[in-house]
Enzyme design. Structure first.
Site, PDB file in Angstrom:
ATOM      1  N   HIS A 179       0.831  -1.225   0.000  1.00 39.40           N
ATOM      2  CA  HIS A 179       0.000   0.000   0.000  1.00 39.40           C
ATOM      3  C   HIS A 179       0.860   1.268   0.000  1.00 39.40           C
ATOM      4  CE1 HIS A 179      -3.541  -2.149   2.269  1.00 39.40           C
ATOM      5  NE2 HIS A 179      -3.690  -2.224   0.961  1.00 39.40           N
ATOM      6  N   ARG A 240      -8.178 -11.239   6.374  1.00 38.90           N
ATOM      7  CA  ARG A 240      -6.845 -11.609   6.873  1.00 38.90           C
ATOM      8  C   ARG A 240      -6.750 -11.339   8.368  1.00 38.90           C
ATOM      9  NH1 ARG A 240      -3.618  -8.112   2.688  1.00 38.90           N
ATOM     10  NH2 ARG A 240      -5.178  -8.436   1.073  1.00 38.90           N
ATOM     11  N   GLU A 384      -4.619   6.433  -5.406  1.00 31.96           N
ATOM     12  CA  GLU A 384      -3.407   5.758  -5.892  1.00 31.96           C
ATOM     13  C   GLU A 384      -3.231   5.945  -7.396  1.00 31.96           C
ATOM     14  OE1 GLU A 384      -5.094   2.516  -3.472  1.00 31.96           O
ATOM     15  OE2 GLU A 384      -3.070   1.693  -3.558  1.00 31.96           O
TER      16      GLU A 384
END
Ligand code: ADP
Length: 401
Positions: A179, A240, A384
Site C-alpha cells: 500500500h 486476513r 493511488e
C-alpha cells in the site's frame, strides 16, 4: 498530456485515463472475471457508466477491448490510442532494489520477474498487464510504480525480524510492506492540508480498506509499517488475521490442518469475516452489530482496538505526531469505526468531534477531532491512480530532458 493508468489483478484490469493538464479523469473502468468465460466490463466516461459482457479470456484480449472502448468513434474519449503519451502500471513488489518509479525496460522486467517469489499472487498479473498494455499501446512509454517503493526507507530496526540472520541474507525474510502508493499520496496531501512542507511532517497513516495497513512517517519518510514480508501481518482486515502468535500456525498443523489450509484460513477466512462469521465487508458487519449480533460487534471493536494499538506504538517511536490520517474505504466512510478508534485513543489526548465525523464522508477531507484535540485525527481520501499518473508524467519528463 494523457496518461493511462493500469492496475491488474489475476482476473481483473482496473484502469483510468487522465488528462494531466488538469488531472481530470477522461474515462475509468474495471474489467472483471477475466478467463472465466463471463468477463464483464464497467466503463465510465462523460458521466455515463456502461456495463457489458465481453469475450476476453486473458489480459491481452481484455486490454484490447478497453482500448477499443476508448477510441470508439461514437462513445470514445480519444480519436487515436496514440494520444496516450504514457502508461503507468501499479506493480506490487520491487523488494529492496526498487526505491522509486521507473521506466519499464528489459532490466526492470527482470527485477519484477525475480520478485515473483516474494509476491506470487501479485507480480504475475502485474507482468501480464504490462505485456497486454504494451501490445495495445505499443507507441507509448510504460512506467512501473511499485507499492513497496515508498517503504524502502524503513530502517533495519523496523524491517528486520528477530530470526536467524541467514533467513534475511539468504531468503530475503524481512518486512517489505505494501500500500506504499496510498500512504505516499495521503502523506503528501496531509502535509498540504496541514500547511507544512512534507519534509517536516510527522504522521501516522492508516489505509483501512479490504486490506489494511499503517505507516509511521517521520519528516515525510516512512520509518515503520504494519504489513510485513507478506500483506498478512498487522491490522485486522476483511479476511486476513493480521498479527497472530506464529506458533498458532504450527499448532493448527499439529491439529490436522495442512500448511495450505492454514494459509488459506488466515488469508481468506479470518479477519472481520472470521470473527463476525457473517461478512468481510465492514458495512455488513456494522449492520449486523447494529441488529445485536455479538460476534459482529466484537469484530468491529477488535478492528478499532488493533488500529489504536498501532497508533500507540507509532506515537512512541515518532519524534512528534502532527496527525493520524485515515484513508481507504473504511477510513474515508465509516463514521462508527472512526468513532470507535478515536474513543480508544483518549489516553493520547484524542477528542473526537461527532459533527465533523458525521460530515467527513464520501470523498471529503478534514479533521474528525475537536479543535483542542492533543492529537488531531484527519480523514484524507486516497488516490493511488492519480499518484501513479503523476509519477508516470514525472518519470517521462526526466527521460525527455
Ligand atoms: P480495497 O482495499 O479493495 O481498495 P476499499 O478501500 O474500497 O477496498 O475498502 C473496502 C472496505 O470499505 C469494505 O470493508 C467496505 O465495507 C468499506 N466501506 C466502504 N464504504 C463504507 C461505508 N460507507 N461505511 C462503512 N464501510 C465502508
Amino acid at each position: 498530456m494523457k496518461v493511462f493508468v493500469v492496475n491488474c489483478g489475476s482476473s481483473s484490469i482496473k484502469y483510468q485515463l487522465f488528462d494531466m493538464t488538469d488531472e481530470s479523469v477522461l474515462g475509468r473502468g474495471v474489467l472483471e472475471r477475466l478467463g472465466t468465460g463471463h468477463a464483464r466490463l464497467h466503463h465510465t466516461a462523460d458521466g455515463t457508466t456502461r456495463e457489458m459482457s465481453v469475450a476476453a479470456d486473458d489480459h491481452t484480449a481484455g486490454m484490447k477491448m478497453i482500448v477499443e472502448m476508448l477510441v470508439d468513434p461514437k462513445t470514445g474519449v480519444l480519436s487515436s490510442i496514440d494520444e496516450v503519451e504514457g502508461v503507468g502500471h501499479r506493480v506490487v513488489h520491487g523488494a529492496e532494489e526498487i526505491t522509486e518509479s521507473r521506466l519499464i525496460d528489459e532490466q526492470l522486467l527482470a527485477v519484477i520477474r525475480r520478485n515473483v517469489e516474494l509476491a506470487p499472487l501479485h507480480n504475475p498479473p502485474n507482468l501480464a498487464g504490462i505485456e497486454a498494455a504494451s501490445a495495445a499501446m505499443p507507441n507509448a512509454p510504460h512506467v512501473a510504480v511499485f507499492d513497496t517503493a515508498f517503504l524502502t526507507t524503513l530502517p533495519p530496526v523496523a524491517y528486520r525480524y528477530a530470526v536467524p540472520e541467514q533467513w534475511y541474507a539468504k531468503h530475503h525474510v524481512r518486512r517489505y510492506g505494501f500500500h506504499g502508493t496510498s500512504h505516499r499520496y495521503v502523506t503528501l496531501r496531509a502535509a498540504e492540508l496541514l500547511g507544512k512542507p512534507v519534509e517536516k511532517v510527522n504522521l501516522i497513516t492508516a489505509h483501512l480498506g479490504n486490506g489494511c495497513s499503517m505507516t509511521a512517517i517521520a519528516g515525510g519518510v516512512a520509518v515503520d509499517h504494519s504489513m510485513g514480508m507478506t500483506p498478512l501481518e498487522g491490522l485486522i482486515m476483511g479476511t486476513r488475521s493480521g498479527d497472530v502468535d506464529p506458533a498458532i500456525v504450527l499448532y493448527m498443523i499439529s491439529r490436522g490442518l495442512s500448511a495450505e489450509e492454514v494459509d488459506r484460513a488466515m488469508n481468506n477466512s479470518s479477519g472481520l469475516l472470521g470473527v463476525s462469521q457473517c461478512s468481510n465487508d465492514m458495512r455488513d458487519v456494522l449492520a449486523a452489530a447494529d441488529k445485536g449480533n455479538p460476534k459482529a460487534a466484537l469484530a468491529v471493536e477488535m478492528f478499532a482496538y488493533r488500529v489504536a494499538k498501532y497508533v500507540g506504538a507509532y506515537h512512541a517511536i515518532l519524534p512528534a505526531v502532527d496527525a493520524v490520517v485515515l484513508t481507504g474505504g473504511i477510513g474515508e466512510n465509516s463514521v462508527p469505526v472512526r468513532r470507535a478508534i478515536c474513543r480508544r485513543l483518549v489516553g493520547l489526548g484524542v477528542v473526537g468531534d461527532q459533527q465533523r465525523n458525521d460530515q467527513t464522508v464520501g470523498g471529503k477531507d478534514g479533521p474528525i477531532t475537536a479543535a483542542g484535540s492533543a492529537m488531531p485525527v484527519w480523514v484524507v481520501p486516497t488516490n493511488e491512480e492519480l499518484m501513479i499518473a503523476r509519477d508516470t508524467r514525472q518519470v517521462l519528463a526526466g527521460t525527455d530532458g
